[in-house]
Write a protein that holds these residues in place. Structure first.
Motif, PDB file in Angstrom:
ATOM      1  N   THR A  88       0.833  -1.210   0.000  1.00 56.66           N
ATOM      2  CA  THR A  88       0.000   0.000   0.000  1.00 56.66           C
ATOM      3  C   THR A  88       0.863   1.253   0.000  1.00 56.66           C
ATOM      4  OG1 THR A  88      -1.764  -1.157   1.197  1.00 56.66           O
ATOM      5  CG2 THR A  88      -1.783   1.259   1.264  1.00 56.66           C
ATOM      6  N   VAL A  89       1.916   1.260   0.816  1.00 50.91           N
ATOM      7  CA  VAL A  89       2.832   2.405   0.852  1.00 50.91           C
ATOM      8  C   VAL A  89       3.469   2.607  -0.518  1.00 50.91           C
ATOM      9  CG1 VAL A  89       4.984   3.290   1.821  1.00 50.91           C
ATOM     10  CG2 VAL A  89       3.306   2.211   3.318  1.00 50.91           C
ATOM     11  N   GLY A  90       3.919   1.503  -1.130  1.00 52.70           N
ATOM     12  CA  GLY A  90       4.545   1.608  -2.451  1.00 52.70           C
ATOM     13  C   GLY A  90       3.596   2.151  -3.503  1.00 52.70           C
ATOM     14  N   ARG A  91       2.332   1.711  -3.460  1.00 51.87           N
ATOM     15  CA  ARG A  91       1.358   2.184  -4.447  1.00 51.87           C
ATOM     16  C   ARG A  91       1.071   3.671  -4.277  1.00 51.87           C
ATOM     17  NH1 ARG A  91      -2.769  -0.369  -2.789  1.00 51.87           N
ATOM     18  NH2 ARG A  91      -3.936   1.404  -1.946  1.00 51.87           N
ATOM     19  N   ILE A  92       0.861   4.104  -3.019  1.00 49.03           N
ATOM     20  CA  ILE A  92       0.543   5.517  -2.778  1.00 49.03           C
ATOM     21  C   ILE A  92       1.723   6.403  -3.141  1.00 49.03           C
ATOM     22  CG2 ILE A  92      -0.004   7.209  -0.983  1.00 49.03           C
ATOM     23  CD1 ILE A  92      -1.583   4.998   0.445  1.00 49.03           C
ATOM     24  N   ASN A  93       2.915   6.025  -2.710  1.00 52.05           N
ATOM     25  CA  ASN A  93       4.085   6.849  -3.036  1.00 52.05           C
ATOM     26  C   ASN A  93       4.361   6.850  -4.532  1.00 52.05           C
ATOM     27  OD1 ASN A  93       4.516   7.652  -0.404  1.00 52.05           O
ATOM     28  ND2 ASN A  93       6.066   6.084   0.024  1.00 52.05           N
ATOM     29  N   GLY A  94       4.162   5.710  -5.193  1.00 56.60           N
ATOM     30  CA  GLY A  94       4.380   5.668  -6.633  1.00 56.60           C
ATOM     31  C   GLY A  94       3.443   6.594  -7.384  1.00 56.60           C
ATOM     32  N   GLU A  95       2.252   6.773  -6.850  1.00 59.29           N
ATOM     33  CA  GLU A  95       1.258   7.615  -7.513  1.00 59.29           C
ATOM     34  C   GLU A  95       1.443   9.096  -7.205  1.00 59.29           C
ATOM     35  OE1 GLU A  95      -2.097   8.443  -9.881  1.00 59.29           O
ATOM     36  OE2 GLU A  95      -1.057   6.530  -9.589  1.00 59.29           O
ATOM     37  N   TYR A  96       1.851   9.441  -5.968  1.00 62.71           N
ATOM     38  CA  TYR A  96       1.775  10.840  -5.536  1.00 62.71           C
ATOM     39  C   TYR A  96       3.106  11.479  -5.152  1.00 62.71           C
ATOM     40  CZ  TYR A  96      -3.174   9.735  -5.444  1.00 62.71           C
ATOM     41  OH  TYR A  96      -4.439   9.344  -5.800  1.00 62.71           O
ATOM     42  N   ASP A  97       4.192  10.722  -5.030  1.00 61.46           N
ATOM     43  CA  ASP A  97       5.481  11.329  -4.674  1.00 61.46           C
ATOM     44  C   ASP A  97       5.960  12.303  -5.741  1.00 61.46           C
ATOM     45  OD1 ASP A  97       5.620   9.979  -2.316  1.00 61.46           O
ATOM     46  OD2 ASP A  97       7.458   8.889  -2.761  1.00 61.46           O
ATOM     47  N   THR A  98       6.730  13.296  -5.291  1.00 62.21           N
ATOM     48  CA  THR A  98       7.461  14.175  -6.202  1.00 62.21           C
ATOM     49  C   THR A  98       8.954  13.952  -5.962  1.00 62.21           C
ATOM     50  OG1 THR A  98       7.614  16.029  -4.654  1.00 62.21           O
ATOM     51  CG2 THR A  98       5.599  15.860  -5.973  1.00 62.21           C
ATOM     52  N   MET A  99       9.789  14.601  -6.725  1.00 66.61           N
ATOM     53  CA  MET A  99      11.231  14.443  -6.541  1.00 66.61           C
ATOM     54  C   MET A  99      11.675  14.946  -5.172  1.00 66.61           C
ATOM     55  SD  MET A  99      12.391  12.946  -9.204  1.00 66.61           S
ATOM     56  CE  MET A  99      14.156  13.232  -9.115  1.00 66.61           C
ATOM     57  N   ALA A 100      10.963  15.914  -4.620  1.00 68.34           N
ATOM     58  CA  ALA A 100      11.388  16.531  -3.363  1.00 68.34           C
ATOM     59  C   ALA A 100      10.581  16.074  -2.151  1.00 68.34           C
ATOM     60  CB  ALA A 100      11.310  18.055  -3.480  1.00 68.34           C
ATOM     61  N   HIS A 101       9.425  15.483  -2.388  1.00 69.35           N
ATOM     62  CA  HIS A 101       8.545  15.165  -1.273  1.00 69.35           C
ATOM     63  C   HIS A 101       7.952  13.773  -1.422  1.00 69.35           C
ATOM     64  CE1 HIS A 101       8.594  19.612  -1.342  1.00 69.35           C
ATOM     65  NE2 HIS A 101       8.531  19.498  -0.022  1.00 69.35           N
ATOM     66  N   THR A 102       7.704  13.132  -0.290  1.00 68.52           N
ATOM     67  CA  THR A 102       7.069  11.816  -0.272  1.00 68.52           C
ATOM     68  C   THR A 102       5.767  11.878   0.514  1.00 68.52           C
ATOM     69  OG1 THR A 102       7.438   9.464   0.196  1.00 68.52           O
ATOM     70  CG2 THR A 102       8.270  11.008   1.817  1.00 68.52           C
ATOM     71  N   ALA A 103       4.799  11.092   0.066  1.00 71.65           N
ATOM     72  CA  ALA A 103       3.504  11.100   0.747  1.00 71.65           C
ATOM     73  C   ALA A 103       3.582  10.363   2.082  1.00 71.65           C
ATOM     74  CB  ALA A 103       2.438  10.468  -0.151  1.00 71.65           C
ATOM     75  N   ILE A 104       4.241   9.193   2.076  1.00 69.97           N
ATOM     76  CA  ILE A 104       4.358   8.380   3.290  1.00 69.97           C
ATOM     77  C   ILE A 104       5.806   7.971   3.481  1.00 69.97           C
ATOM     78  CG2 ILE A 104       3.634   6.281   4.482  1.00 69.97           C
ATOM     79  CD1 ILE A 104       1.102   6.263   2.798  1.00 69.97           C
ATOM     80  N   ARG A 105       6.369   8.291   4.618  1.00 70.90           N
ATOM     81  CA  ARG A 105       7.694   7.798   5.001  1.00 70.90           C
ATOM     82  C   ARG A 105       7.463   6.625   5.948  1.00 70.90           C
ATOM     83  NH1 ARG A 105      12.688  10.327   5.159  1.00 70.90           N
ATOM     84  NH2 ARG A 105      11.856  11.451   3.353  1.00 70.90           N
ATOM     85  N   TYR A 106       7.678   5.413   5.444  1.00 70.04           N
ATOM     86  CA  TYR A 106       7.366   4.180   6.185  1.00 70.04           C
ATOM     87  C   TYR A 106       8.631   3.637   6.833  1.00 70.04           C
ATOM     88  CZ  TYR A 106       5.965  -0.704   6.943  1.00 70.04           C
ATOM     89  OH  TYR A 106       5.713  -1.936   7.488  1.00 70.04           O
ATOM     90  N   LEU A 107       8.569   3.381   8.130  1.00 64.83           N
ATOM     91  CA  LEU A 107       9.738   2.962   8.899  1.00 64.83           C
ATOM     92  C   LEU A 107       9.401   1.703   9.681  1.00 64.83           C
ATOM     93  CD1 LEU A 107      10.525   6.538  10.252  1.00 64.83           C
ATOM     94  CD2 LEU A 107      11.687   5.409   8.344  1.00 64.83           C
ATOM     95  N   HIS A 108       9.867   0.564   9.194  1.00 63.86           N
ATOM     96  CA  HIS A 108       9.597  -0.722   9.847  1.00 63.86           C
ATOM     97  C   HIS A 108      10.742  -1.026  10.813  1.00 63.86           C
ATOM     98  CE1 HIS A 108       7.845  -4.623  10.463  1.00 63.86           C
ATOM     99  NE2 HIS A 108       8.910  -5.257  10.016  1.00 63.86           N
ATOM    100  N   HIS A 109      10.812  -0.256  11.873  1.00 63.72           N
ATOM    101  CA  HIS A 109      11.878  -0.364  12.864  1.00 63.72           C
ATOM    102  C   HIS A 109      11.302  -0.107  14.248  1.00 63.72           C
ATOM    103  CE1 HIS A 109      14.766  -0.090   9.574  1.00 63.72           C
ATOM    104  NE2 HIS A 109      14.231   1.055   9.201  1.00 63.72           N
TER     105      HIS A 109
END
Length: 508
Positions: free
Chosen positions: A371-392
């Motif tokens: 889901t994170v990959g799909r949303i970021n692939g659709e809406y990210d720009t070169m300078a900004h990301t929609a979701i920063r996902y941290l599995h830590h």
């Protein structure tokens, strides 16, 4: 490993205050030279109880975290630690199986389907018996024993049969389900009888205590008045051990017939069931939020995210009860509708690893990451990301920096006993900023009423609450946060522990 804990003279060689939990209060460390040692666990329960243990000659009974290994009791930082061994098969059947494959989903409103296996229950009963035996051997005459959480629900009755002289408390850190859901459990009466071995049974919410009382009334037929259950008979270890316990209803033992008045012959014992909402180590979080290096780190986090106007934050164990998919669905729709943009709004989602050996959790991780990959692939720009996902998992210092960096905390749990992350966020925001969006299905919602309370199942309502939080004017957000902080700072985890233990003392 720390100084030897002094035992109380005349205590029969035992300890006056014993905590019983699935895990010990320490974590094992491996150093660069290959040697090992121990450090105190950072959790709030250990923080709350360690000073009490040091003052009252305390011991902690629990598993040390390694399967197929037996350790002798040892002392560490003023606590006597009693490791209970578990085999790899018992970890699989008692912990991953019955505790987290049966009880966890059942107690969380069957968000996921619970599994009922007789060999899982038998492992659960056997491990609970081992914990009870270790506790009976550790406690001094007349000791106070506090059993923790859903993994050990049979321990109170087992311990009472072995040691009727001790005072027993139990606290359930997760929700207790409505009677209709709880009745699905094949071993329902054994679990209820196990819990009723305690003098005081604590729950996170009033609704949880009421659910337990209704289950006791409908399944065991016991009389209840003002949170007090009149226990007219005690279960034997054979009853708790039977794989079919809970199916037969014997009116002679008070089962299957609802009592409408208290027993008149005095042949009963009182077990009280009521709410004691848990909290956090508020002073520690506040102190960390004032440290210049953590404040600087929070500013650095915002720069690393591209200085968006609003930072949304989610902090959860990767668990199907936490509503992570629901908040991502809401954000995705807001992006699609152009109500927000990645240049203006970024979601930081911390999803700490959880039960990765369990298939349902592995599948959840795959779904969230897709889901994170799909949303970021659709809406990210070169300078900004929609979701920063941290599995830590992160140390508390980094978490407080994230709290300070975040304009909005999203807590969208579908069912949660309390949710201490919400309270940590409020405690950290001594600057008065920040907005809390909080699921009404968390225990915290009973106390943090100035949050934006939402039904996470209603995606439209969740979207509206996110937009309200993003656009809330500073005066309103500060007014809400002041009220929230008064509640959190006046009710810390030390007060929670003391309130419970004081009540246990009064009941004795």
């Amino acid at each position: 490993m720390g100084e030897k804990t002094a035992r109380r003279p005349g205590g029969g060689g035992g300890y006056d205050f014993v905590v019983v939990a699935n895990r010990l209060a320490v974590d094992r460390l491996t150093y660069q030279d290959g040697s090992t040692g121990w450090r105190r666990s950072p959790g709030g329960l250990v923080t709350a109880l360690a000073p009490i243990m040091a003052e009252s000659d305390g011991a902690w009974v629990g598993w040390h975290g390694a399967a197929d290994e037996t350790l002798e009791p040892f002392d560490h930082e003023g606590m006597h630690l009693v490791p209970v061994p578990l085999s790899a098969l018992e970890v699989e059947e008692y912990y991953e199986g019955f505790s987290n494959g049966t009880l966890w989903p059942l107690y969380h409103d069957v968000i996921a389907r619970p599994e009922f296996h007789r060999h899982w229950y038998e492992a659960y009963r056997r491990v609970n018996q081992r914990f009870a035996e270790a506790t009976a051997a550790t406690a001094a005459k007349g000791a106070v024993v506090w059993v923790q959480d859903y993994q050990l629900q049979l321990v109170p009755a087992m311990l009472r049969e072995m040691r009727p002289d001790v005072r027993i408390g139990f606290f359930n850190h997760i929700p207790f389900p409505p009677s209709g859901l709880f009745s699905q459990l094949p071993w329902r009466q054994a679990v209820l009888r196990g819990l009723l071995g305690a003098d005081l049974i604590g729950f996170q919410r009033e609704s949880d205590a009421r659910n337990f009382q209704r289950a006791v009334r409908s399944r065991l037929g016991l009389y209840i008045r003002s949170d007090q259950v009149y226990v007219v008979s005690e279960p034997s270890s054979d009853e708790l051990g039977s794989s079919i316990a809970g199916h037969g209803e014997d009116p002679a033992r008070g089962l299957g017939t609802r009592r409408t008045s208290a027993p008149e012959d005095g042949g009963h014992r009182i077990s009280e069931a009521r709410a004691f909402p848990i909290s956090i180590d508020t002073e520690r979080i506040v102190a960390l939020s004032e440290r210049p290096d953590i404040i600087a780190r929070s500013q650095q986090i915002r720069r690393e995210l591209g200085e968006p106007s609003t930072v949304l934050l989610g902090v959860d164990r990767l668990d199907y009860t936490k509503g992570i998919r629901h908040r991502m669905k809401a954000l995705e729709e807001l992006l699609a509708e152009k109500a927000v943009s990645p240049e203006d709004v970024c979601l930081v989602q911390v999803a700490s690893p959880s039960r990765e050996g369990v298939e349902s959790y592995r599948l959840l991780r795959e779904e969230i990451e897709a889901t994170v990959g799909r949303i970021n692939g659709e809406y990210d720009t070169m300078a900004h990301t929609a979701i920063r996902y941290l599995h830590h998992s992160y140390p508390v210092e980094e978490m407080v920096a994230l709290y300070l960096a975040a304009d909005v905390l999203l807590v969208t749990a579908l069912r949660d006993g309390m949710n201490l992350v919400a309270k940590e966020y409020v405690a950290a925001r001594r600057d008065g900023g920040g907005v809390l969006v909080l699921s009404e299905f968390t225990g915290a919602a009973d106390q943090l009423k100035q949050a934006l309370l939402v039904n996470p199942h209603d995606v439209d309502e969740l979207k509206a609450s996110i937009l309200q939080a993003v656009h809330m004017d500073e005066e309103e957000s500060r007014r809400r946060m002041r009220t929230l902080r008064r509640q959190v700072t006046s009710n810390n985890v030390q007060r929670w522990a003391q309130d419970f233990l004081n009540r246990l003392e009064e009941l004795s």
